[in-house]
Design a protein around this motif. Structure first.
Motif, PDB file in Angstrom:
ATOM      1  N   TYR A  75      45.576  57.782  27.649  1.00 58.19           N
ATOM      2  CA  TYR A  75      46.167  57.673  28.886  1.00 58.19           C
ATOM      3  C   TYR A  75      45.152  56.740  28.638  1.00 58.19           C
ATOM      4  CZ  TYR A  75      46.030  63.140  29.664  1.00 58.19           C
ATOM      5  OH  TYR A  75      46.690  63.701  29.982  1.00 58.19           O
ATOM      6  N   VAL A  76      46.557  56.020  30.026  1.00 57.81           N
ATOM      7  CA  VAL A  76      46.043  54.696  29.570  1.00 57.81           C
ATOM      8  C   VAL A  76      45.863  54.547  31.237  1.00 57.81           C
ATOM      9  CG1 VAL A  76      46.438  52.149  29.961  1.00 57.81           C
ATOM     10  CG2 VAL A  76      47.268  53.391  28.261  1.00 57.81           C
ATOM     11  N   ALA A  77      44.548  53.776  31.474  1.00 57.92           N
ATOM     12  CA  ALA A  77      44.465  53.331  33.791  1.00 57.92           C
ATOM     13  C   ALA A  77      44.584  51.791  33.889  1.00 57.92           C
ATOM     14  CB  ALA A  77      42.766  54.076  33.688  1.00 57.92           C
ATOM     15  N   TYR A  78      44.371  51.481  34.793  1.00 61.73           N
ATOM     16  CA  TYR A  78      45.099  49.781  35.031  1.00 61.73           C
ATOM     17  C   TYR A  78      43.739  49.889  36.840  1.00 61.73           C
ATOM     18  CZ  TYR A  78      48.176  49.866  32.378  1.00 61.73           C
ATOM     19  OH  TYR A  78      49.699  49.967  31.196  1.00 61.73           O
ATOM     20  N   ALA A  79      43.226  48.747  36.547  1.00 61.23           N
ATOM     21  CA  ALA A  79      42.246  48.219  37.586  1.00 61.23           C
ATOM     22  C   ALA A  79      42.811  46.967  38.534  1.00 61.23           C
ATOM     23  CB  ALA A  79      40.682  48.895  37.225  1.00 61.23           C
ATOM     24  N   THR A  80      42.965  47.047  39.838  1.00 60.91           N
ATOM     25  CA  THR A  80      43.405  45.720  39.990  1.00 60.91           C
ATOM     26  C   THR A  80      41.475  44.594  39.863  1.00 60.91           C
ATOM     27  OG1 THR A  80      45.266  46.320  41.190  1.00 60.91           O
ATOM     28  CG2 THR A  80      44.706  44.243  42.005  1.00 60.91           C
ATOM     29  N   VAL A  81      41.390  43.303  39.821  1.00 61.43           N
ATOM     30  CA  VAL A  81      40.337  43.101  39.841  1.00 61.43           C
ATOM     31  C   VAL A  81      40.289  41.818  41.501  1.00 61.43           C
ATOM     32  CG1 VAL A  81      39.022  40.696  38.765  1.00 61.43           C
ATOM     33  CG2 VAL A  81      40.099  42.113  37.039  1.00 61.43           C
ATOM     34  N   ASP A  82      39.408  42.105  41.786  1.00 55.11           N
ATOM     35  CA  ASP A  82      39.889  41.275  43.324  1.00 55.11           C
ATOM     36  C   ASP A  82      39.441  39.397  42.847  1.00 55.11           C
ATOM     37  OD1 ASP A  82      39.492  40.390  45.707  1.00 55.11           O
ATOM     38  OD2 ASP A  82      37.103  41.501  46.018  1.00 55.11           O
ATOM     39  N   PRO A  83      40.642  39.168  43.920  1.00 57.88           N
ATOM     40  CA  PRO A  83      40.571  37.841  43.582  1.00 57.88           C
ATOM     41  C   PRO A  83      39.437  36.872  43.872  1.00 57.88           C
ATOM     42  CG  PRO A  83      42.251  38.532  44.175  1.00 57.88           C
ATOM     43  CD  PRO A  83      41.783  39.801  44.180  1.00 57.88           C
ATOM     44  N   LEU A  84      39.271  37.506  44.681  1.00 58.16           N
ATOM     45  CA  LEU A  84      38.291  36.519  45.466  1.00 58.16           C
ATOM     46  C   LEU A  84      36.662  36.509  45.090  1.00 58.16           C
ATOM     47  CD1 LEU A  84      39.983  37.734  49.432  1.00 58.16           C
ATOM     48  CD2 LEU A  84      40.388  35.123  47.352  1.00 58.16           C
ATOM     49  N   ARG A  85      36.327  36.770  44.305  1.00 61.30           N
ATOM     50  CA  ARG A  85      35.005  37.465  43.839  1.00 61.30           C
ATOM     51  C   ARG A  85      34.843  36.088  43.100  1.00 61.30           C
ATOM     52  NH1 ARG A  85      36.292  37.933  39.193  1.00 61.30           N
ATOM     53  NH2 ARG A  85      37.217  38.977  37.591  1.00 61.30           N
ATOM     54  N   ALA A 144      43.891  35.901  35.708  1.00 65.47           N
ATOM     55  CA  ALA A 144      45.577  35.641  35.833  1.00 65.47           C
ATOM     56  C   ALA A 144      45.785  34.806  37.196  1.00 65.47           C
ATOM     57  CB  ALA A 144      46.805  36.905  35.691  1.00 65.47           C
ATOM     58  N   PRO A 145      46.158  34.454  37.291  1.00 66.52           N
ATOM     59  CA  PRO A 145      45.933  33.607  38.643  1.00 66.52           C
ATOM     60  C   PRO A 145      46.821  34.465  39.902  1.00 66.52           C
ATOM     61  CG  PRO A 145      47.893  32.483  37.149  1.00 66.52           C
ATOM     62  CD  PRO A 145      47.014  33.572  36.661  1.00 66.52           C
ATOM     63  N   VAL A 146      48.127  34.866  39.780  1.00 64.35           N
ATOM     64  CA  VAL A 146      48.400  36.627  40.341  1.00 64.35           C
ATOM     65  C   VAL A 146      48.345  37.777  39.941  1.00 64.35           C
ATOM     66  CG1 VAL A 146      50.259  36.809  41.393  1.00 64.35           C
ATOM     67  CG2 VAL A 146      49.969  34.200  41.061  1.00 64.35           C
ATOM     68  N   GLU A 147      47.828  38.571  41.089  1.00 67.96           N
ATOM     69  CA  GLU A 147      46.964  39.904  40.049  1.00 67.96           C
ATOM     70  C   GLU A 147      46.740  40.167  38.969  1.00 67.96           C
ATOM     71  OE1 GLU A 147      50.325  42.699  40.838  1.00 67.96           O
ATOM     72  OE2 GLU A 147      51.518  41.564  42.595  1.00 67.96           O
ATOM     73  N   PRO A 148      45.452  39.334  39.484  1.00 65.39           N
ATOM     74  CA  PRO A 148      44.341  40.276  37.798  1.00 65.39           C
ATOM     75  C   PRO A 148      43.977  41.676  37.341  1.00 65.39           C
ATOM     76  CG  PRO A 148      43.079  39.445  39.481  1.00 65.39           C
ATOM     77  CD  PRO A 148      45.041  38.979  39.985  1.00 65.39           C
ATOM     78  N   PHE A 149      43.891  42.385  36.533  1.00 66.84           N
ATOM     79  CA  PHE A 149      43.291  43.096  36.599  1.00 66.84           C
ATOM     80  C   PHE A 149      44.102  44.090  35.095  1.00 66.84           C
ATOM     81  CE2 PHE A 149      48.235  42.815  34.802  1.00 66.84           C
ATOM     82  CZ  PHE A 149      48.103  44.112  33.633  1.00 66.84           C
TER      83      PHE A 149
END
Length: 169
Positions: free
Chosen positions: A155-165, A123-128
């Protein structure tokens, strides 16, 4: 001539008399102690099943706590592993690999299911990435307490994908 009435008795005689009295009182104590065997056996027969039942209930509750903790930590670790990858396919593979490694104990997490959502990976904004782990507590060995099968823990866990990688679509 020696007057026998005025001679003090030997000290060993006094000790011997005390010893005989101690033996006599000891036999009384032994007699009372010997009759408590039946009540001890009865007490043990009444308390032992209750103690075993309490131990099984504690074991069941500790398995539930361990199951919840394992499912939660597996979801969080899988989400973090997926967020480190460069493609959605690699993210799914990494999340499955982590959950397969963490959810190996059947008594802790019986019938685990894992769902990895990578729809917002690029996603262009806040990929997760989100990972949902669901499992239930095993009742193996706990049949005597008659516990019903507990509901599955999810249980559901979310992790943010670094957009600069670097991302490969």
């Amino acid at each position: 001539m020696i007057d026998v009435d005025h001679i003090d008795a030997h000290p060993l005689d006094a000790r011997a008399r005390r010893g005989r009295r101690a033996q006599q009182s000891g036999s009384t104590a032994r007699r009372w102690r010997g009759t408590s065997g039946a009540s001890d056996a009865l007490g043990l027969a009444l308390i032992a099943p209750a103690a075993i039942g309490l131990a099984l209930v504690i074991l069941f509750l500790s398995r539930q706590v361990d199951s919840r903790a394992t499912a939660q930590s597996a979801a969080e670790a899988a989400a973090q592993a997926a967020a480190q990858e460069r493609s959605p396919a690699a993210a799914v593979a990494a999340a499955r690999s982590v959950t397969d490694a963490m959810l190996i104990d059947d008594t802790t997490c019986d019938n685990p299911s894992v769902r990895v959502d990578v729809s917002a990976f690029a996603a262009p904004v806040e990929p997760f990435v989100s990972v949902e782990v669901s499992c239930s507590t095993s009742l193996a060995g706990l049949e005597p307490i008659g516990a019903s099968a507990p509901a599955a823990h999810t249980y559901v866990a979310y992790a943010t994908v670094d957009p600069l990688r670097g991302v490969r679509p």
